[in-house]
Motif scaffolding. Structure first.
Motif, PDB file in Angstrom:
ATOM      1  N   GLU A  26       0.963  -1.288  -0.169  1.00 38.49           N
ATOM      2  CA  GLU A  26      -0.004  -0.071   0.063  1.00 38.49           C
ATOM      3  C   GLU A  26       0.672   1.124  -0.022  1.00 38.49           C
ATOM      4  O   GLU A  26       0.732   2.189  -0.429  1.00 38.49           O
ATOM      5  CB  GLU A  26      -0.835  -0.103   1.052  1.00 38.49           C
ATOM      6  CG  GLU A  26      -2.024  -1.036   1.143  1.00 38.49           C
ATOM      7  CD  GLU A  26      -2.813  -1.205   2.410  1.00 38.49           C
ATOM      8  OE1 GLU A  26      -3.914  -1.669   2.280  1.00 38.49           O
ATOM      9  OE2 GLU A  26      -2.304  -0.992   3.337  1.00 38.49           O
ATOM     10  N   ALA A  27       2.062   1.269   0.780  1.00 41.35           N
ATOM     11  CA  ALA A  27       2.838   2.417   0.664  1.00 41.35           C
ATOM     12  C   ALA A  27       3.577   2.727  -0.371  1.00 41.35           C
ATOM     13  O   ALA A  27       3.782   3.606  -0.722  1.00 41.35           O
ATOM     14  CB  ALA A  27       3.812   2.122   1.948  1.00 41.35           C
ATOM     15  N   SER A  28       3.699   1.543  -1.144  1.00 39.02           N
ATOM     16  CA  SER A  28       4.385   1.795  -2.497  1.00 39.02           C
ATOM     17  C   SER A  28       3.413   2.553  -3.423  1.00 39.02           C
ATOM     18  O   SER A  28       4.081   3.076  -4.421  1.00 39.02           O
ATOM     19  CB  SER A  28       4.667   0.323  -2.969  1.00 39.02           C
ATOM     20  OG  SER A  28       4.428   0.153  -4.604  1.00 39.02           O
ATOM     21  N   GLY A  29       2.042   2.553  -3.207  1.00 41.64           N
ATOM     22  CA  GLY A  29       1.326   3.319  -4.031  1.00 41.64           C
ATOM     23  C   GLY A  29       1.006   2.444  -5.365  1.00 41.64           C
ATOM     24  O   GLY A  29       0.155   2.909  -6.128  1.00 41.64           O
ATOM     25  N   ALA A  30       1.691   1.527  -5.793  1.00 43.52           N
ATOM     26  CA  ALA A  30       1.311   0.887  -7.019  1.00 43.52           C
ATOM     27  C   ALA A  30       1.825  -0.711  -6.789  1.00 43.52           C
ATOM     28  O   ALA A  30       2.504  -1.266  -7.638  1.00 43.52           O
ATOM     29  CB  ALA A  30       2.349   1.037  -8.130  1.00 43.52           C
ATOM     30  N   GLY A  31       1.389  -1.104  -5.505  1.00 46.45           N
ATOM     31  CA  GLY A  31       1.840  -2.433  -5.136  1.00 46.45           C
ATOM     32  C   GLY A  31       0.928  -3.316  -5.906  1.00 46.45           C
ATOM     33  O   GLY A  31       0.048  -3.165  -6.618  1.00 46.45           O
ATOM     34  N   ARG A  32       1.651  -4.626  -6.102  1.00 43.70           N
ATOM     35  CA  ARG A  32       1.140  -5.664  -7.038  1.00 43.70           C
ATOM     36  C   ARG A  32       1.073  -7.078  -6.258  1.00 43.70           C
ATOM     37  O   ARG A  32       2.183  -7.296  -5.751  1.00 43.70           O
ATOM     38  CB  ARG A  32       1.725  -5.892  -8.231  1.00 43.70           C
ATOM     39  CG  ARG A  32       1.541  -4.537  -9.272  1.00 43.70           C
ATOM     40  CD  ARG A  32       0.309  -4.474  -9.958  1.00 43.70           C
ATOM     41  NE  ARG A  32       0.264  -3.594 -11.012  1.00 43.70           N
ATOM     42  CZ  ARG A  32      -0.110  -2.175 -10.729  1.00 43.70           C
ATOM     43  NH1 ARG A  32      -0.076  -1.866  -9.440  1.00 43.70           N
ATOM     44  NH2 ARG A  32      -0.261  -1.474 -11.607  1.00 43.70           N
ATOM     45  N   ILE A  33       0.327  -7.813  -6.344  1.00 39.87           N
ATOM     46  CA  ILE A  33       0.184  -9.251  -5.873  1.00 39.87           C
ATOM     47  C   ILE A  33      -0.201 -10.389  -7.008  1.00 39.87           C
ATOM     48  O   ILE A  33      -1.150 -10.058  -7.881  1.00 39.87           O
ATOM     49  CB  ILE A  33      -0.909  -9.522  -4.692  1.00 39.87           C
ATOM     50  CG1 ILE A  33      -0.478  -8.416  -3.472  1.00 39.87           C
ATOM     51  CG2 ILE A  33      -0.676 -10.797  -4.360  1.00 39.87           C
ATOM     52  CD1 ILE A  33      -1.625  -8.332  -2.567  1.00 39.87           C
ATOM     53  N   VAL A  34       0.553 -11.173  -7.167  1.00 37.57           N
ATOM     54  CA  VAL A  34       0.239 -12.130  -8.180  1.00 37.57           C
ATOM     55  C   VAL A  34       0.485 -13.553  -7.340  1.00 37.57           C
ATOM     56  O   VAL A  34       1.449 -14.022  -6.860  1.00 37.57           O
ATOM     57  CB  VAL A  34       1.421 -12.039  -9.383  1.00 37.57           C
ATOM     58  CG1 VAL A  34       0.973 -13.137 -10.420  1.00 37.57           C
ATOM     59  CG2 VAL A  34       1.200 -10.728  -9.880  1.00 37.57           C
ATOM     60  N   ASN A  35      -0.690 -14.294  -7.535  1.00 34.99           N
ATOM     61  CA  ASN A  35      -0.588 -15.554  -6.831  1.00 34.99           C
ATOM     62  C   ASN A  35      -0.689 -16.702  -8.134  1.00 34.99           C
ATOM     63  O   ASN A  35      -1.640 -16.670  -8.759  1.00 34.99           O
ATOM     64  CB  ASN A  35      -2.161 -15.821  -6.045  1.00 34.99           C
ATOM     65  CG  ASN A  35      -1.745 -15.024  -4.908  1.00 34.99           C
ATOM     66  OD1 ASN A  35      -0.948 -14.995  -3.951  1.00 34.99           O
ATOM     67  ND2 ASN A  35      -3.077 -14.662  -4.393  1.00 34.99           N
ATOM     68  N   ILE A  36       0.461 -17.519  -7.987  1.00 34.90           N
ATOM     69  CA  ILE A  36       0.445 -18.600  -9.107  1.00 34.90           C
ATOM     70  C   ILE A  36      -0.267 -19.706  -8.395  1.00 34.90           C
ATOM     71  O   ILE A  36       0.056 -20.485  -7.430  1.00 34.90           O
ATOM     72  CB  ILE A  36       1.791 -19.054  -9.570  1.00 34.90           C
ATOM     73  CG1 ILE A  36       2.802 -17.815  -9.665  1.00 34.90           C
ATOM     74  CG2 ILE A  36       1.855 -19.953 -10.360  1.00 34.90           C
ATOM     75  CD1 ILE A  36       2.690 -16.862 -10.907  1.00 34.90           C
ATOM     76  N   ALA A  37      -1.337 -19.953  -9.200  1.00 35.00           N
ATOM     77  CA  ALA A  37      -2.154 -21.148  -8.712  1.00 35.00           C
ATOM     78  C   ALA A  37      -2.675 -22.090  -9.918  1.00 35.00           C
ATOM     79  O   ALA A  37      -2.280 -21.649 -10.849  1.00 35.00           O
ATOM     80  CB  ALA A  37      -3.426 -20.747  -7.899  1.00 35.00           C
ATOM     81  N   SER A  38      -3.275 -23.171  -9.764  1.00 36.10           N
ATOM     82  CA  SER A  38      -3.770 -23.880 -10.628  1.00 36.10           C
ATOM     83  C   SER A  38      -5.186 -23.839 -10.995  1.00 36.10           C
ATOM     84  O   SER A  38      -5.988 -23.672 -10.144  1.00 36.10           O
ATOM     85  CB  SER A  38      -3.725 -25.498 -10.195  1.00 36.10           C
ATOM     86  OG  SER A  38      -3.989 -26.159 -11.025  1.00 36.10           O
ATOM     87  N   LEU A  39      -5.403 -23.773 -12.405  1.00 33.26           N
ATOM     88  CA  LEU A  39      -6.816 -23.747 -12.629  1.00 33.26           C
ATOM     89  C   LEU A  39      -7.772 -24.899 -12.390  1.00 33.26           C
ATOM     90  O   LEU A  39      -8.987 -24.765 -12.360  1.00 33.26           O
ATOM     91  CB  LEU A  39      -6.907 -23.644 -14.231  1.00 33.26           C
ATOM     92  CG  LEU A  39      -6.711 -22.299 -14.956  1.00 33.26           C
ATOM     93  CD1 LEU A  39      -6.621 -22.446 -16.526  1.00 33.26           C
ATOM     94  CD2 LEU A  39      -7.701 -21.478 -14.612  1.00 33.26           C
ATOM     95  N   SER A  40      -6.890 -26.312 -12.103  1.00 33.01           N
ATOM     96  CA  SER A  40      -7.354 -27.047 -11.574  1.00 33.01           C
ATOM     97  C   SER A  40      -8.384 -26.894 -10.222  1.00 33.01           C
ATOM     98  O   SER A  40      -9.308 -27.530  -9.980  1.00 33.01           O
ATOM     99  CB  SER A  40      -6.495 -28.384 -11.186  1.00 33.01           C
ATOM    100  OG  SER A  40      -5.853 -28.631 -12.473  1.00 33.01           O
TER     101      SER A  40
END
Ligand SMILES: NC(=O)c1ccc[n+]([C@@H]2O[C@H](COP(=O)([O-])OP(=O)(O)OC[C@H]3O[C@@H](n4cnc5c(N)ncnc54)[C@H](OP(=O)(O)O)[C@@H]3O)[C@@H](O)[C@H]2O)c1
Length: 205
Positions: free
Chosen positions: A132-146
């Motif tokens: 949040e403090a970054s102002g442009a934070g990103r979260i990517v969760n690698i998961a399975s379509l299964s």
């Protein structure tokens, strides 16, 4: 209209399970683009050969064991202490199962839950204030379509298996396309609920 890419310079991204497979590929790609990367792995000493020629100023490594929550907090604290910021988290570390509904053990289910679900949630929890403090934070969760549509092989086997005994499963029939599967399955399920009997498709053999 093309989107403007954020300048990678000085941005710090965490990648869990970055010693091999998809995690390593993501780490290499982000590093090559100019990001600073922090690699969270079970055995940081194993990264030495991989990162031998990387710029130390843009590289951080940490011990990350999904089942040990204290390593999550320690990893994020050490990143913020070193770089003073955190801009992205790629929660990649994960495990799969080859067990079937008949053979899978409780301990394996517990491990999958701990590594694939609880650990990413806890990582996000610790990373969130910094993202949040970054102002442009990103979260990517690698998961399975299964996890969304059901593993094709298992779903087919389990569907056939339990139907032999007159039961049916609340799930999409095999071999339907992702988007339509759920909708095509619903009338089947409703029919079961109303008449309470197996249809011809689930009659015991
Ligand atoms: N490849 C596929 O086809 C596929 C399909 C669906 C989903 N995914 C998901 O994509 C992600 C990466 O897949 P991949 O194929 O690259 O897997 P992979 O080659 O098996 O690598 C898995 C990574 O997760 C790490 N890991 C496993 N258990 C861990 C634990 N308890 N604590 C910390 N790290 C742990 C491994 O570390 P170690 O080296 O120490 O074991 C490794 O770095 C996983 O979340 C996986 O579930 C992959």
């Amino acid at each position: 209209m093309g989107e403007t890419m954020l300048d990678p310079h000085g941005r710090v991204i965490l990648i869990s399970g970055a010693n091999r497979g998809i995690g390593l590929a993501v780490a290499q790609a982000l590093y090559a683009k100019g990001y600073t990367v922090s690699l969270g792995v079970r055995d940081p000493s194993g990264l030495e050969g991989i990162t031998a020629h990387w710029n130390e100023l843009r590289l951080h490594t940490a011990h990350y064991e999904a089942a040990q929550w204290k390593t999550h907090a320690a990893w994020i604290e050490s990143v913020v202490e070193r770089f003073g910021r955190l801009d992205g988290l790629v929660a990649n570390a994960g495990i799969g199962s080859r067990g079937s509904i008949r053979t899978i053990e409780e301990a394996e289910l517990d491990s999958i839950w701990a590594v694939n679900c609880k650990a990413p949630l806890n990582l996000i929890r610790h990373a969130l204030p910094h993202l949040e403090a970054s102002g442009a934070g990103r979260i990517v969760n690698i998961a399975s379509l299964s996890g969304k549509r059901g593993a094709q092989r298992q779903r087919r086997l389990q569907h056939v298996e339990i139907r032999r005994h007159g039961a049916d499963a609340l799930g999409a029939p095999p071999r339907l396309g992702e988007g339509r599967a759920r909708h095509r399955a619903l009338p089947l399920l409703r029919a079961h609920r109303h008449d309470g009997r197996a249809t011809t498709r689930s009659r015991p053999r």
